[in-house]
Design a protein around this motif. Structure first.
Motif, PDB file in Angstrom:
ATOM      1  N   LEU A  47       0.831  -1.194   0.000  1.00  0.00           N
ATOM      2  CA  LEU A  47       0.000   0.000   0.000  1.00  0.00           C
ATOM      3  C   LEU A  47       0.874   1.256   0.000  1.00  0.00           C
ATOM      4  N   ALA A  48       0.354   2.338  -0.521  1.00  0.00           N
ATOM      5  CA  ALA A  48       1.078   3.608  -0.530  1.00  0.00           C
ATOM      6  C   ALA A  48       1.187   4.167   0.891  1.00  0.00           C
ATOM      7  N   TYR A  49       0.194   3.861   1.724  1.00  0.00           N
ATOM      8  CA  TYR A  49       0.205   4.271   3.121  1.00  0.00           C
ATOM      9  C   TYR A  49      -0.550   3.213   3.928  1.00  0.00           C
ATOM     10  N   GLU A  50      -0.284   3.166   5.213  1.00  0.00           N
ATOM     11  CA  GLU A  50      -0.914   2.171   6.070  1.00  0.00           C
ATOM     12  C   GLU A  50      -2.410   2.431   6.205  1.00  0.00           C
ATOM     13  N   ILE A  51      -3.170   1.352   6.180  1.00  0.00           N
ATOM     14  CA  ILE A  51      -4.603   1.407   6.433  1.00  0.00           C
ATOM     15  C   ILE A  51      -4.863   0.456   7.603  1.00  0.00           C
ATOM     16  N   GLU A  52      -5.272   1.008   8.718  1.00  0.00           N
ATOM     17  CA  GLU A  52      -5.535   0.224   9.924  1.00  0.00           C
ATOM     18  C   GLU A  52      -4.334  -0.665  10.273  1.00  0.00           C
ATOM     19  N   TYR A  53      -3.150  -0.096  10.224  1.00  0.00           N
ATOM     20  CA  TYR A  53      -1.876  -0.745  10.561  1.00  0.00           C
ATOM     21  C   TYR A  53      -1.471  -1.854   9.578  1.00  0.00           C
ATOM     22  N   ASN A  54      -2.095  -1.916   8.424  1.00  0.00           N
ATOM     23  CA  ASN A  54      -1.722  -2.880   7.382  1.00  0.00           C
ATOM     24  C   ASN A  54      -0.890  -2.173   6.331  1.00  0.00           C
TER      25      ASN A  54
END
Length: 94
Positions: A47-54
Motif C-alpha cells: 500500500l502507498a500508506y498504512e490502512i488500519e496498521y496494514n
C-alpha cells in the motif's frame, strides 16, 4: 448498461478460503443482473500508506457491464463485509 471498473482490496490476514468465498459472493451480485467481462487477480501488493496498521492488501480488478442499481447493491454489500478493506467503483466512459 454501463461499463465499470471495480477495484477490491482484501485484508492481508484473511485466509484464502474466506477471501475466495467473499469474492464469489460479490461476483454473484454482478453476474445476477449484469456481465462480468474481465477479472484480474493482482495478488498481494504494498500500500502507498498504512490502512488500519496494514502495509499491504490483496487486490482484484473487475471489469463489468451493469445497471447503476446493481453496482449500488455491490457497493452496499462490499462495505459491510469484514474481509473487504476497501473498494472503488469507477464508471468507464464510452
Amino acid at each position: 448498461m454501463n461499463k465499470y471498473e471495480i477495484v477490491l482490496m482484501f485484508y492481508p490476514n484473511v485466509d484464502e478460503e474466506k477471501r475466495v468465498q467473499t469474492f464469489d459472493r460479490l461476483k454473484k451480485i454482478i453476474e445476477d443482473e449484469g456481465t462480468l467481462t474481465n477479472v484480474d487477480e493482482w495478488g498481494m501488493r504494498k500500500l502507498a500508506y498504512e490502512i488500519e496498521y496494514n502495509k499491504e492488501a490483496f487486490y482484484y480488478l473487475l471489469e463489468v457491464e451493469a445497471q447503476p442499481e446493481t453496482v449500488d447493491e455491490f457497493s452496499r454489500i462490499a462495505k459491510i463485509l469484514d474481509p473487504v478493506m476497501r473498494h472503488m467503483v469507477v464508471r468507464v466512459d464510452k
